[in-house]
Design a protein around this motif. Structure first.
Motif, PDB file in Angstrom:
ATOM      1  N   UNK A 237      25.462 -15.485   1.830  1.00  0.00           N
ATOM      2  CA  UNK A 237      24.667 -14.384   1.286  1.00  0.00           C
ATOM      3  C   UNK A 237      24.154 -14.810  -0.088  1.00  0.00           C
ATOM      4  N   UNK A 238      22.832 -14.953  -0.211  1.00  0.00           N
ATOM      5  CA  UNK A 238      22.250 -15.367  -1.479  1.00  0.00           C
ATOM      6  C   UNK A 238      22.527 -14.302  -2.541  1.00  0.00           C
ATOM      7  N   UNK A 239      23.200 -14.700  -3.607  1.00  0.00           N
ATOM      8  CA  UNK A 239      23.544 -13.787  -4.708  1.00  0.00           C
ATOM      9  C   UNK A 239      24.292 -12.546  -4.224  1.00  0.00           C
ATOM     10  N   UNK A 240      25.059 -12.708  -3.151  1.00  0.00           N
ATOM     11  CA  UNK A 240      25.872 -11.598  -2.660  1.00  0.00           C
ATOM     12  C   UNK A 240      25.155 -10.605  -1.780  1.00  0.00           C
ATOM     13  N   UNK A 241      23.866 -10.827  -1.489  1.00  0.00           N
ATOM     14  CA  UNK A 241      23.126  -9.924  -0.587  1.00  0.00           C
ATOM     15  C   UNK A 241      22.850  -8.568  -1.174  1.00  0.00           C
ATOM     16  N   UNK A 242      22.578  -8.505  -2.472  1.00  0.00           N
ATOM     17  CA  UNK A 242      22.346  -7.217  -3.119  1.00  0.00           C
ATOM     18  C   UNK A 242      20.941  -6.671  -2.975  1.00  0.00           C
ATOM     19  N   UNK A 284      23.167  -4.970   5.892  1.00  0.00           N
ATOM     20  CA  UNK A 284      22.529  -5.362   7.147  1.00  0.00           C
ATOM     21  C   UNK A 284      23.371  -6.407   7.880  1.00  0.00           C
ATOM     22  N   UNK A 285      23.869  -7.373   7.130  1.00  0.00           N
ATOM     23  CA  UNK A 285      24.691  -8.422   7.741  1.00  0.00           C
ATOM     24  C   UNK A 285      25.992  -7.842   8.271  1.00  0.00           C
ATOM     25  N   UNK A 286      26.623  -6.973   7.494  1.00  0.00           N
ATOM     26  CA  UNK A 286      27.871  -6.344   7.940  1.00  0.00           C
ATOM     27  C   UNK A 286      27.633  -5.503   9.186  1.00  0.00           C
ATOM     28  N   UNK A 287      26.522  -4.767   9.204  1.00  0.00           N
ATOM     29  CA  UNK A 287      26.175  -3.986  10.389  1.00  0.00           C
ATOM     30  C   UNK A 287      25.988  -4.886  11.608  1.00  0.00           C
ATOM     31  N   UNK A 288      25.376  -6.039  11.397  1.00  0.00           N
ATOM     32  CA  UNK A 288      25.176  -6.987  12.503  1.00  0.00           C
ATOM     33  C   UNK A 288      26.508  -7.463  13.053  1.00  0.00           C
ATOM     34  N   UNK A 299      29.947 -14.918   2.899  1.00  0.00           N
ATOM     35  CA  UNK A 299      30.434 -15.291   1.573  1.00  0.00           C
ATOM     36  C   UNK A 299      29.237 -15.357   0.634  1.00  0.00           C
ATOM     37  N   UNK A 300      29.480 -15.110  -0.631  1.00  0.00           N
ATOM     38  CA  UNK A 300      28.416 -15.147  -1.629  1.00  0.00           C
ATOM     39  C   UNK A 300      28.018 -16.587  -1.930  1.00  0.00           C
ATOM     40  N   UNK A 301      26.712 -16.830  -1.964  1.00  0.00           N
ATOM     41  CA  UNK A 301      26.189 -18.126  -2.376  1.00  0.00           C
ATOM     42  C   UNK A 301      25.247 -17.909  -3.564  1.00  0.00           C
ATOM     43  N   UNK A 302      25.618 -18.346  -4.756  1.00  0.00           N
ATOM     44  CA  UNK A 302      24.750 -18.181  -5.918  1.00  0.00           C
ATOM     45  C   UNK A 302      23.435 -18.941  -5.729  1.00  0.00           C
ATOM     46  N   UNK A 330      12.823 -22.082  -0.927  1.00  0.00           N
ATOM     47  CA  UNK A 330      12.864 -21.658  -2.329  1.00  0.00           C
ATOM     48  C   UNK A 330      12.136 -20.342  -2.526  1.00  0.00           C
ATOM     49  N   UNK A 331      11.004 -20.177  -1.833  1.00  0.00           N
ATOM     50  CA  UNK A 331      10.228 -18.956  -2.001  1.00  0.00           C
ATOM     51  C   UNK A 331      11.002 -17.732  -1.523  1.00  0.00           C
ATOM     52  N   UNK A 332      11.726 -17.879  -0.406  1.00  0.00           N
ATOM     53  CA  UNK A 332      12.517 -16.756   0.106  1.00  0.00           C
ATOM     54  C   UNK A 332      13.651 -16.413  -0.853  1.00  0.00           C
ATOM     55  N   UNK A 333      14.292 -17.420  -1.408  1.00  0.00           N
ATOM     56  CA  UNK A 333      15.381 -17.169  -2.359  1.00  0.00           C
ATOM     57  C   UNK A 333      14.854 -16.423  -3.575  1.00  0.00           C
ATOM     58  N   UNK A 334      13.670 -16.812  -4.047  1.00  0.00           N
ATOM     59  CA  UNK A 334      13.053 -16.082  -5.158  1.00  0.00           C
ATOM     60  C   UNK A 334      12.697 -14.651  -4.755  1.00  0.00           C
ATOM     61  N   UNK A 335      12.267 -14.495  -3.511  1.00  0.00           N
ATOM     62  CA  UNK A 335      11.899 -13.166  -3.019  1.00  0.00           C
ATOM     63  C   UNK A 335      13.093 -12.222  -3.014  1.00  0.00           C
ATOM     64  N   UNK A 336      14.278 -12.762  -2.807  1.00  0.00           N
ATOM     65  CA  UNK A 336      15.476 -11.940  -2.764  1.00  0.00           C
ATOM     66  C   UNK A 336      15.913 -11.428  -4.151  1.00  0.00           C
TER      67      UNK A 336
END
Length: 406
Positions: A237-242, A284-288, A299-302, A330-336
């Motif tokens: 989860x990028x940055x914990x999925x917040x 969303x991930x937990x629901x899945x 797990x959180x991924x910084x 990279x663009x998706x990570x920035x989008x998050x």
């Protein structure tokens, strides 16, 4: 010979009854039945039949991006009203074979080997159309197409062809929720620039839609989560999925687009479409995991760890035909880094007479059960392991021994 008019009347009556039965069946099944009375001038002289798939509505719609997720639902809806479909595509024939049966015999025109760079092909694709729909978009850059070409240059090229044609009366342009000039990702910033091109060039005949991330049988949201959950030992989860989102069911978006074509009031308007529930990526991930009945391994991924990994995939994507997962660009990570929920004071579903469905229950999430190990009634139950259902009563039932979508 005198029996021929009577026979024709009987056939018309039988067709009308059949159409009525189909509409009733659609209502019972919870599906949407679409009217052929679209707000396009000059159709009355062209209409034939009582309405429905085996009639002629007078609508000829060119759908660019027809092989995409939402496009198949819009194509099916237009085909069911007796509209003719012109479907340019550049992919393999097998990728669009399902579109061939979305209109009656002779009502679906396939244009293979299409390129958005070929202006003659663009003009040919819209030469007889009174409706043009642009659903071309890119989730990540490739060695062949950059965001700027797909999201800005292409709408500009299409707008020029439409103005030259003089026959197009309605133009539908698909953008997305969060597409703003100051968005954190280039994908969203170029999407916003494409909207401005459409407004400036085709404002009076255009309608822009900005749906939230869409869910459904062929989606790239819950399907992606479930596929990763089954294949990877841990779910990053990028940055914990917040990041907060407001997912919307694809069929509701298709219904909104069809309803917009029934009124001239939608011309020149922009509609923001989102579902009724706000969910973080972690939820969303937990629901899945709960729905497919597996233990949550996220797990959180910084981003400091994710971005160097994404840089490798980025270089591969722009220099070779191979692409990595969208969520590891990279663009998706920035989008998050942003949130993508419905802003206040905008036009939405309520202005198009559509009540959006919850994406976490019933038919909208039925497809996700496919991922359960061993079948519908098998798999680990997250709640039996002491984990609380996601989101409280809206997403599960405390004390239940089954997943929230059972």
């Amino acid at each position: 010979m005198n029996q021929l008019p009577s026979l024709a009347a009987q056939l018309r009556g039988a067709l009308a009854v059949q159409q009525g039965q189909a509409l009733a069946a659609a209502a019972v099944m919870g599906c949407r039945a679409y009217s052929s009375d679209l707000a396009i001038r000059g159709l009355d002289a062209l209409k034939q039949g009582p309405g429905g798939r085996s009639s002629v509505s007078g609508v000829t719609a060119t759908i660019f991006g027809c092989s995409g997720f939402l496009a198949r639902y819009v194509a099916n809806a237009i085909g069911n009203t007796g509209g003719q479909l012109v479907l340019p595509y550049r992919c393999d024939d097998l990728d669009v074979q399902h579109l061939r049966v979305m209109g009656d015999l002779g009502q679906v025109v396939m244009l293979p080997e299409f390129s958005i760079r070929d202006e003659d092909a663009v003009r040919r694709a819209i030469s007889r159309s009174n409706v043009v729909i642009n659903m071309v978009g890119s989730a990540q850059e490739t060695w062949n197409y950059k965001f700027e070409e797909v999201h800005i240059e292409w709408p500009a090229r299409l707008a020029r062809a439409i103005k030259e044609s003089g026959k197009v009366e309605r133009f539908i342009h698909l953008s997305c929720l969060g597409a703003e000039a100051d968005a954190p990702s280039r994908r969203l910033r170029t999407k916003a620039a494409g909207e401005e091109v459409v407004r400036s060039e085709l404002g009076p005949i255009s309608t822009i839609f900005k749906p939230a991330v869409m869910t459904g049988t062929e989606d790239r949201l819950f399907n992606m989560y479930a596929s990763m959950a089954k294949r990877l030992p841990i779910f990053p989860l990028i940055n914990g999925g917040g990041t907060r989102m407001q997912p919307v069911w694809v069929r509701d978006v298709a219904a909104a687009i069809m309803n917009s074509l029934k009124t001239y009031d939608s011309l020149g308007k922009t509609y923001h479409l989102a579902g009724p529930d706000v969910m973080s990526v972690a939820e969303q991930v937990d629901f899945t995991f709960q729905t497919i009945r597996e233990k949550n391994t996220s797990v959180t991924m910084p981003e400091q760890v994710a971005l160097p990994m994404a840089a490798v995939w980025d270089r591969l994507a722009v220099s070779t035909p191979f692409r990595g997962p969208v969520m590891f660009s990279s663009d998706f990570i920035n989008e998050m880094k942003g949130d993508y929920v419905l802003p206040s004071g905008v036009l939405g579903f309520e202005h198009l007479d559509v009540v959006p469905h919850k994406v976490t229950e019933g038919l909208p999430i039925e497809y996700l059960r496919f991922y359960r190990s061993g079948g519908y009634d098998f798999g680990t139950l997250a709640e039996e392991q002491g984990e609380a259902p996601v989101g409280g009563p809206g997403f599960g039932h405390p004390g239940s021994t089954r997943s929230p979508s059972s």
